[in-house]
Design a protein around this motif. Structure first.
Motif, mmCIF file in Angstrom:
data_model
loop_
_atom_site.group_PDB
_atom_site.id
_atom_site.type_symbol
_atom_site.label_atom_id
_atom_site.label_comp_id
_atom_site.label_asym_id
_atom_site.label_seq_id
_atom_site.Cartn_x
_atom_site.Cartn_y
_atom_site.Cartn_z
ATOM 1 N N THR A 299 0.801 -1.224 0.000
ATOM 2 C CA THR A 299 0.000 0.000 0.000
ATOM 3 C C THR A 299 0.838 1.280 0.000
ATOM 4 O O THR A 299 0.274 2.372 0.124
ATOM 5 C CB THR A 299 -0.943 0.037 1.221
ATOM 6 O OG1 THR A 299 -0.158 0.025 2.429
ATOM 7 C CG2 THR A 299 -1.885 -1.150 1.210
ATOM 8 N N ASP B 276 -1.524 -2.089 -4.123
ATOM 9 C CA ASP B 276 -2.934 -1.691 -4.125
ATOM 10 C C ASP B 276 -3.104 -0.262 -4.644
ATOM 11 O O ASP B 276 -2.240 0.588 -4.456
ATOM 12 C CB ASP B 276 -3.503 -1.764 -2.708
ATOM 13 C CG ASP B 276 -3.534 -3.190 -2.176
ATOM 14 O OD1 ASP B 276 -3.375 -4.120 -2.986
ATOM 15 O OD2 ASP B 276 -3.696 -3.358 -0.951
ATOM 16 N N SER B 277 -4.231 -0.021 -5.273
ATOM 17 C CA SER B 277 -4.561 1.337 -5.708
ATOM 18 C C SER B 277 -4.897 2.192 -4.483
ATOM 19 O O SER B 277 -5.167 1.663 -3.400
ATOM 20 C CB SER B 277 -5.768 1.304 -6.647
ATOM 21 O OG SER B 277 -6.933 0.941 -5.922
ATOM 22 N N TRP C 246 -7.591 3.705 -3.886
ATOM 23 C CA TRP C 246 -8.968 3.422 -3.475
ATOM 24 C C TRP C 246 -9.033 2.110 -2.691
ATOM 25 O O TRP C 246 -9.757 2.024 -1.690
ATOM 26 C CB TRP C 246 -9.881 3.368 -4.692
ATOM 27 C CG TRP C 246 -9.410 4.277 -5.792
ATOM 28 C CD1 TRP C 246 -9.010 3.928 -7.050
ATOM 29 C CD2 TRP C 246 -9.245 5.704 -5.707
ATOM 30 N NE1 TRP C 246 -8.603 5.025 -7.752
ATOM 31 C CE2 TRP C 246 -8.731 6.136 -6.959
ATOM 32 C CE3 TRP C 246 -9.470 6.642 -4.708
ATOM 33 C CZ2 TRP C 246 -8.455 7.465 -7.231
ATOM 34 C CZ3 TRP C 246 -9.194 7.969 -4.969
ATOM 35 C CH2 TRP C 246 -8.697 8.373 -6.215
ATOM 36 N N ALA C 247 -8.264 1.110 -3.137
ATOM 37 C CA ALA C 247 -8.245 -0.163 -2.413
ATOM 38 C C ALA C 247 -7.607 0.008 -1.035
ATOM 39 O O ALA C 247 -8.077 -0.568 -0.046
ATOM 40 C CB ALA C 247 -7.474 -1.210 -3.224
ATOM 41 N N ALA D 191 -7.551 2.792 0.727
ATOM 42 C CA ALA D 191 -8.485 3.557 1.558
ATOM 43 C C ALA D 191 -9.648 2.696 2.029
ATOM 44 O O ALA D 191 -10.147 2.869 3.149
ATOM 45 C CB ALA D 191 -9.004 4.760 0.778
ATOM 46 N N ALA D 192 -10.089 1.754 1.184
ATOM 47 C CA ALA D 192 -11.227 0.900 1.541
ATOM 48 C C ALA D 192 -10.916 0.027 2.742
ATOM 49 O O ALA D 192 -11.826 -0.355 3.491
ATOM 50 C CB ALA D 192 -11.615 0.030 0.340
ATOM 51 N N ASP D 193 -9.638 -0.311 2.942
ATOM 52 C CA ASP D 193 -9.240 -1.161 4.063
ATOM 53 C C ASP D 193 -8.912 -0.371 5.327
ATOM 54 O O ASP D 193 -8.580 -0.952 6.354
ATOM 55 C CB ASP D 193 -8.022 -1.998 3.670
ATOM 56 C CG ASP D 193 -8.363 -3.083 2.654
ATOM 57 O OD1 ASP D 193 -9.536 -3.487 2.612
ATOM 58 O OD2 ASP D 193 -7.458 -3.507 1.905
ATOM 59 N N TRP E 192 -7.199 6.071 9.263
ATOM 60 C CA TRP E 192 -7.605 7.399 8.792
ATOM 61 C C TRP E 192 -7.009 8.490 9.684
ATOM 62 O O TRP E 192 -6.611 9.559 9.200
ATOM 63 C CB TRP E 192 -9.125 7.521 8.748
ATOM 64 C CG TRP E 192 -9.743 6.891 7.540
ATOM 65 C CD1 TRP E 192 -10.529 5.785 7.506
ATOM 66 C CD2 TRP E 192 -9.582 7.317 6.186
ATOM 67 N NE1 TRP E 192 -10.886 5.488 6.207
ATOM 68 C CE2 TRP E 192 -10.324 6.418 5.373
ATOM 69 C CE3 TRP E 192 -8.906 8.357 5.573
ATOM 70 C CZ2 TRP E 192 -10.389 6.533 3.986
ATOM 71 C CZ3 TRP E 192 -8.966 8.489 4.188
ATOM 72 C CH2 TRP E 192 -9.704 7.585 3.414
#
Length: 309
Positions: A48, A217-218, A220-221, A223-225, A231
Protein backbone atom coordinates in the motif's frame (compact mmCIF):
# COMPACT_ATOMS: atom_id res chain seq x y z
CA UNK A 1 21.48 42.64 42.41
CA UNK A 2 18.89 45.36 42.27
CA UNK A 3 15.70 44.21 40.58
CA UNK A 4 14.65 46.03 37.44
CA UNK A 5 11.41 47.89 37.52
CA UNK A 6 8.54 46.38 35.47
CA UNK A 7 8.89 49.22 32.98
CA UNK A 8 12.51 48.26 32.31
CA UNK A 9 11.90 44.49 32.34
CA UNK A 10 9.11 44.52 29.79
CA UNK A 11 11.09 45.86 26.79
CA UNK A 12 13.95 43.46 27.51
CA UNK A 13 11.77 40.38 28.00
CA UNK A 14 9.31 41.09 25.19
CA UNK A 15 11.65 40.11 22.31
CA UNK A 16 12.68 36.98 24.19
CA UNK A 17 9.05 35.96 24.73
CA UNK A 18 8.27 36.71 21.08
CA UNK A 19 11.16 34.50 19.96
CA UNK A 20 9.96 31.62 22.11
CA UNK A 21 6.41 32.04 20.83
CA UNK A 22 7.81 31.70 17.30
CA UNK A 23 9.89 28.69 18.38
CA UNK A 24 7.01 26.66 19.78
CA UNK A 25 5.20 25.99 16.46
CA UNK A 26 8.54 25.09 14.82
CA UNK A 27 9.31 22.70 17.66
CA UNK A 28 5.84 21.21 17.16
CA UNK A 29 6.75 20.57 13.51
CA UNK A 30 9.90 18.72 14.62
CA UNK A 31 7.77 16.62 17.00
CA UNK A 32 5.24 15.85 14.25
CA UNK A 33 7.98 14.93 11.79
CA UNK A 34 9.57 12.70 14.40
CA UNK A 35 6.24 10.94 14.87
CA UNK A 36 5.64 10.66 11.12
CA UNK A 37 7.82 7.55 10.80
CA UNK A 38 5.77 5.64 13.35
CA UNK A 39 2.52 6.92 11.79
CA UNK A 40 3.62 5.87 8.30
CA UNK A 41 4.68 2.48 9.60
CA UNK A 42 1.29 2.04 11.26
CA UNK A 43 -0.82 2.64 8.13
CA UNK A 44 1.43 1.29 5.37
CA UNK A 45 2.42 -2.12 4.09
CA UNK A 46 4.61 -3.07 1.15
CA UNK A 47 1.46 -3.38 -0.96
CA UNK A 48 0.00 0.00 0.00
CA UNK A 49 3.02 2.36 -0.07
CA UNK A 50 2.17 4.05 -3.36
CA UNK A 51 -1.56 4.19 -2.64
CA UNK A 52 -0.93 5.82 0.76
CA UNK A 53 1.44 8.37 -0.80
CA UNK A 54 -1.20 9.34 -3.36
CA UNK A 55 -3.74 9.80 -0.57
CA UNK A 56 -1.37 11.67 1.75
CA UNK A 57 -0.28 14.32 -0.72
CA UNK A 58 -3.38 14.31 -2.89
CA UNK A 59 -5.37 15.53 0.12
CA UNK A 60 -3.20 18.60 0.75
CA UNK A 61 -2.24 19.56 -2.80
CA UNK A 62 -5.60 21.26 -3.62
CA UNK A 63 -5.32 23.36 -0.44
CA UNK A 64 -1.85 24.57 -1.41
CA UNK A 65 -2.92 25.25 -5.00
CA UNK A 66 -6.00 27.26 -4.01
CA UNK A 67 -4.10 29.21 -1.33
CA UNK A 68 -1.34 30.30 -3.67
CA UNK A 69 -3.14 30.25 -7.03
CA UNK A 70 -2.28 33.82 -7.98
CA UNK A 71 1.44 33.38 -7.27
CA UNK A 72 1.37 29.93 -8.85
CA UNK A 73 0.16 31.42 -12.14
CA UNK A 74 3.02 33.93 -12.04
CA UNK A 75 5.72 31.23 -12.28
CA UNK A 76 7.75 31.31 -15.49
CA UNK A 77 8.15 28.21 -17.69
CA UNK A 78 11.76 27.88 -16.48
CA UNK A 79 10.61 27.99 -12.85
CA UNK A 80 7.94 25.39 -13.54
CA UNK A 81 10.51 23.08 -15.16
CA UNK A 82 12.95 23.54 -12.29
CA UNK A 83 10.29 22.92 -9.65
CA UNK A 84 9.01 19.92 -11.60
CA UNK A 85 12.50 18.40 -11.65
CA UNK A 86 12.85 18.95 -7.91
CA UNK A 87 9.47 17.28 -7.49
CA UNK A 88 10.72 14.14 -9.21
CA UNK A 89 13.57 13.95 -6.70
CA UNK A 90 11.12 14.66 -3.88
CA UNK A 91 8.94 11.79 -5.07
CA UNK A 92 11.95 9.48 -4.95
CA UNK A 93 12.69 10.61 -1.39
CA UNK A 94 9.18 9.78 -0.20
CA UNK A 95 9.20 6.42 -1.96
CA UNK A 96 12.51 5.46 -0.34
CA UNK A 97 11.44 6.71 3.08
CA UNK A 98 8.06 5.02 3.04
CA UNK A 99 9.25 1.67 1.68
CA UNK A 100 12.16 1.93 4.11
CA UNK A 101 10.08 2.51 7.22
CA UNK A 102 7.93 -0.51 6.35
CA UNK A 103 11.05 -2.69 6.65
CA UNK A 104 12.80 -1.11 9.62
CA UNK A 105 11.89 0.49 12.93
CA UNK A 106 10.59 4.04 13.19
CA UNK A 107 13.50 4.77 15.54
CA UNK A 108 16.10 3.62 13.01
CA UNK A 109 14.38 5.54 10.22
CA UNK A 110 14.33 8.84 12.10
CA UNK A 111 17.95 8.55 13.19
CA UNK A 112 19.40 7.34 9.88
CA UNK A 113 17.63 10.07 7.90
CA UNK A 114 19.36 12.66 10.10
CA UNK A 115 22.61 11.79 8.29
CA UNK A 116 21.40 14.23 5.64
CA UNK A 117 22.89 16.93 7.88
CA UNK A 118 26.28 15.23 7.44
CA UNK A 119 25.96 14.24 3.79
CA UNK A 120 24.93 17.69 2.54
CA UNK A 121 28.03 19.64 3.65
CA UNK A 122 30.23 16.77 2.42
CA UNK A 123 28.56 16.90 -0.99
CA UNK A 124 28.90 20.68 -1.05
CA UNK A 125 32.60 20.39 -0.28
CA UNK A 126 33.04 17.82 -3.05
CA UNK A 127 31.30 20.07 -5.59
CA UNK A 128 33.38 23.06 -4.54
CA UNK A 129 36.53 20.92 -4.35
CA UNK A 130 37.30 22.10 -0.85
CA UNK A 131 38.37 20.09 2.17
CA UNK A 132 35.85 19.90 5.03
CA UNK A 133 37.04 21.06 8.43
CA UNK A 134 38.68 18.43 10.62
CA UNK A 135 35.92 18.86 13.20
CA UNK A 136 33.26 18.15 10.61
CA UNK A 137 35.06 15.00 9.41
CA UNK A 138 35.21 13.86 13.03
CA UNK A 139 31.49 14.47 13.39
CA UNK A 140 30.82 12.46 10.22
CA UNK A 141 32.90 9.55 11.55
CA UNK A 142 31.00 9.60 14.85
CA UNK A 143 27.64 9.63 13.03
CA UNK A 144 28.58 6.74 10.73
CA UNK A 145 29.82 4.72 13.70
CA UNK A 146 26.50 5.41 15.40
CA UNK A 147 24.52 4.15 12.41
CA UNK A 148 26.62 0.97 12.33
CA UNK A 149 25.80 0.29 15.98
CA UNK A 150 22.18 1.36 15.60
CA UNK A 151 21.42 -1.05 12.77
CA UNK A 152 23.00 -4.15 14.31
CA UNK A 153 20.30 -5.06 16.79
CA UNK A 154 21.40 -7.94 18.98
CA UNK A 155 24.47 -8.80 16.92
CA UNK A 156 26.70 -7.65 14.09
CA UNK A 157 24.74 -8.53 10.98
CA UNK A 158 24.09 -6.80 7.68
CA UNK A 159 21.76 -3.77 7.91
CA UNK A 160 18.16 -4.54 6.96
CA UNK A 161 16.74 -3.59 3.57
CA UNK A 162 14.73 -0.89 5.33
CA UNK A 163 17.86 0.63 6.86
CA UNK A 164 19.50 0.75 3.42
CA UNK A 165 16.40 2.34 1.85
CA UNK A 166 16.35 5.05 4.54
CA UNK A 167 20.07 5.61 3.93
CA UNK A 168 19.23 6.02 0.24
CA UNK A 169 16.53 8.53 1.22
CA UNK A 170 19.12 10.54 3.18
CA UNK A 171 21.33 10.63 0.08
CA UNK A 172 18.33 11.63 -2.06
CA UNK A 173 17.52 14.44 0.39
CA UNK A 174 21.10 15.63 -0.04
CA UNK A 175 20.68 15.59 -3.83
CA UNK A 176 17.44 17.57 -3.47
CA UNK A 177 19.16 20.27 -1.42
CA UNK A 178 22.06 20.43 -3.88
CA UNK A 179 19.73 20.72 -6.89
CA UNK A 180 17.65 23.40 -5.17
CA UNK A 181 20.80 25.44 -4.56
CA UNK A 182 21.99 25.09 -8.15
CA UNK A 183 18.88 25.33 -10.33
CA UNK A 184 18.97 29.06 -10.96
CA UNK A 185 15.39 29.26 -12.18
CA UNK A 186 13.99 28.41 -8.74
CA UNK A 187 16.24 30.71 -6.73
CA UNK A 188 13.77 33.59 -6.70
CA UNK A 189 10.58 31.55 -6.96
CA UNK A 190 7.84 32.00 -4.39
CA UNK A 191 8.27 29.27 -1.77
CA UNK A 192 4.57 28.33 -1.63
CA UNK A 193 4.38 28.01 -5.42
CA UNK A 194 7.64 26.07 -5.53
CA UNK A 195 6.41 23.58 -2.93
CA UNK A 196 3.04 23.21 -4.67
CA UNK A 197 4.65 22.37 -8.03
CA UNK A 198 7.09 19.97 -6.38
CA UNK A 199 4.32 18.11 -4.56
CA UNK A 200 2.23 18.08 -7.75
CA UNK A 201 5.11 16.54 -9.66
CA UNK A 202 5.65 13.96 -6.92
CA UNK A 203 1.94 13.07 -6.80
CA UNK A 204 1.98 12.65 -10.58
CA UNK A 205 4.82 10.13 -10.20
CA UNK A 206 2.88 8.26 -7.51
CA UNK A 207 -0.32 8.28 -9.61
CA UNK A 208 1.50 6.87 -12.66
CA UNK A 209 3.10 4.15 -10.54
CA UNK A 210 -0.29 3.35 -8.98
CA UNK A 211 -1.80 2.36 -12.35
CA UNK A 212 1.12 0.14 -13.35
CA UNK A 213 0.70 -3.58 -12.72
CA UNK A 214 2.62 -5.09 -9.83
CA UNK A 215 3.00 -1.87 -7.83
CA UNK A 216 0.56 -2.77 -5.09
CA UNK A 217 -2.93 -1.69 -4.13
CA UNK A 218 -4.56 1.34 -5.71
CA UNK A 219 -5.27 4.37 -3.51
CA UNK A 220 -8.97 3.42 -3.47
CA UNK A 221 -8.24 -0.16 -2.41
CA UNK A 222 -5.88 1.06 0.32
CA UNK A 223 -8.48 3.56 1.56
CA UNK A 224 -11.23 0.90 1.54
CA UNK A 225 -9.24 -1.16 4.06
CA UNK A 226 -8.64 1.78 6.41
CA UNK A 227 -10.25 1.78 9.81
CA UNK A 228 -10.50 4.77 12.19
CA UNK A 229 -6.89 4.36 13.35
CA UNK A 230 -5.56 4.33 9.77
CA UNK A 231 -7.60 7.40 8.79
CA UNK A 232 -6.32 9.18 11.89
CA UNK A 233 -2.76 8.29 10.90
CA UNK A 234 -3.31 9.55 7.35
CA UNK A 235 -4.83 12.79 8.65
CA UNK A 236 -1.83 13.25 10.93
CA UNK A 237 0.59 12.79 8.01
CA UNK A 238 -1.40 15.01 5.65
CA UNK A 239 -2.53 17.83 7.92
CA UNK A 240 0.15 18.08 10.58
CA UNK A 241 3.29 16.65 8.93
CA UNK A 242 2.69 18.28 5.53
CA UNK A 243 0.23 21.20 5.50
CA UNK A 244 0.81 22.55 9.01
CA UNK A 245 4.57 21.97 8.77
CA UNK A 246 4.93 23.90 5.54
CA UNK A 247 2.95 26.93 6.67
CA UNK A 248 4.72 27.05 10.03
CA UNK A 249 8.11 27.11 8.32
CA UNK A 250 6.98 29.98 6.08
CA UNK A 251 5.61 31.83 9.10
CA UNK A 252 8.64 31.20 11.33
CA UNK A 253 11.41 32.29 8.96
CA UNK A 254 9.71 35.70 8.74
CA UNK A 255 9.69 36.09 12.54
CA UNK A 256 12.97 34.48 13.52
CA UNK A 257 16.13 33.37 11.69
CA UNK A 258 16.57 30.45 9.25
CA UNK A 259 19.39 29.10 11.43
CA UNK A 260 17.12 29.09 14.49
CA UNK A 261 14.40 27.28 12.53
CA UNK A 262 16.97 24.76 11.25
CA UNK A 263 18.27 24.14 14.76
CA UNK A 264 14.79 23.40 16.10
CA UNK A 265 13.87 21.17 13.15
CA UNK A 266 17.16 19.34 13.74
CA UNK A 267 15.62 17.84 16.88
CA UNK A 268 13.43 15.61 14.66
CA UNK A 269 15.56 12.45 15.28
CA UNK A 270 15.08 12.83 19.04
CA UNK A 271 11.31 12.82 18.63
CA UNK A 272 11.44 9.91 16.17
CA UNK A 273 13.34 7.83 18.72
CA UNK A 274 11.02 8.94 21.53
CA UNK A 275 7.90 8.02 19.53
CA UNK A 276 9.32 4.67 18.43
CA UNK A 277 10.33 3.64 21.93
CA UNK A 278 7.56 5.19 24.05
CA UNK A 279 4.58 4.70 21.72
CA UNK A 280 5.69 2.02 19.26
CA UNK A 281 7.24 -0.22 21.90
CA UNK A 282 10.48 -0.54 19.93
CA UNK A 283 13.60 -1.81 21.70
CA UNK A 284 17.12 -0.77 20.80
CA UNK A 285 19.31 -2.75 23.19
CA UNK A 286 22.59 -1.48 24.61
CA UNK A 287 24.34 -1.25 21.22
CA UNK A 288 21.32 0.46 19.69
CA UNK A 289 21.15 3.09 22.43
CA UNK A 290 24.88 3.71 22.09
CA UNK A 291 24.46 4.06 18.32
CA UNK A 292 21.52 6.44 18.72
CA UNK A 293 23.56 8.60 21.10
CA UNK A 294 26.46 8.69 18.63
CA UNK A 295 24.18 9.64 15.71
CA UNK A 296 22.61 12.48 17.68
CA UNK A 297 25.97 13.69 18.99
CA UNK A 298 27.61 13.43 15.57
CA UNK A 299 24.87 15.31 13.72
CA UNK A 300 24.76 18.06 16.39
CA UNK A 301 28.56 18.38 16.26
CA UNK A 302 28.49 18.39 12.46
CA UNK A 303 25.80 21.09 12.37
CA UNK A 304 27.90 23.34 14.61
CA UNK A 305 31.06 22.64 12.62
CA UNK A 306 29.31 23.42 9.32
CA UNK A 307 27.82 26.65 10.68
CA UNK A 308 31.18 27.85 12.02
CA UNK A 309 33.07 27.04 8.79
Amino acid sequence: MTALSPALEAPRNAPRRAAWLADLPVLAVAVFWGGSYLAAKGITTTQTVIGVLVLRFGLVLPVLAVTGWRRLRALTPAQLRGAGLLGLVLGGIFLLETYGVVHTSATNAGLIISLTMIFTPLAEAAVRRTRPAAGFLGAAAVSVAGVVLLTQGAGFTAPSSGDLLILGAALARTAHVMFMARIKAVQDADSLSLTTVQLGSAVLVFAVLAVLPGTGDSPWAAAADFGPAEWAGLAFLSVFCTLFAFFVQMWAVRRTSPSRVSLLLGTEPLWAAAAGIAIGGEHLGAAGFAGAALVLAGTAWGRRAANSA
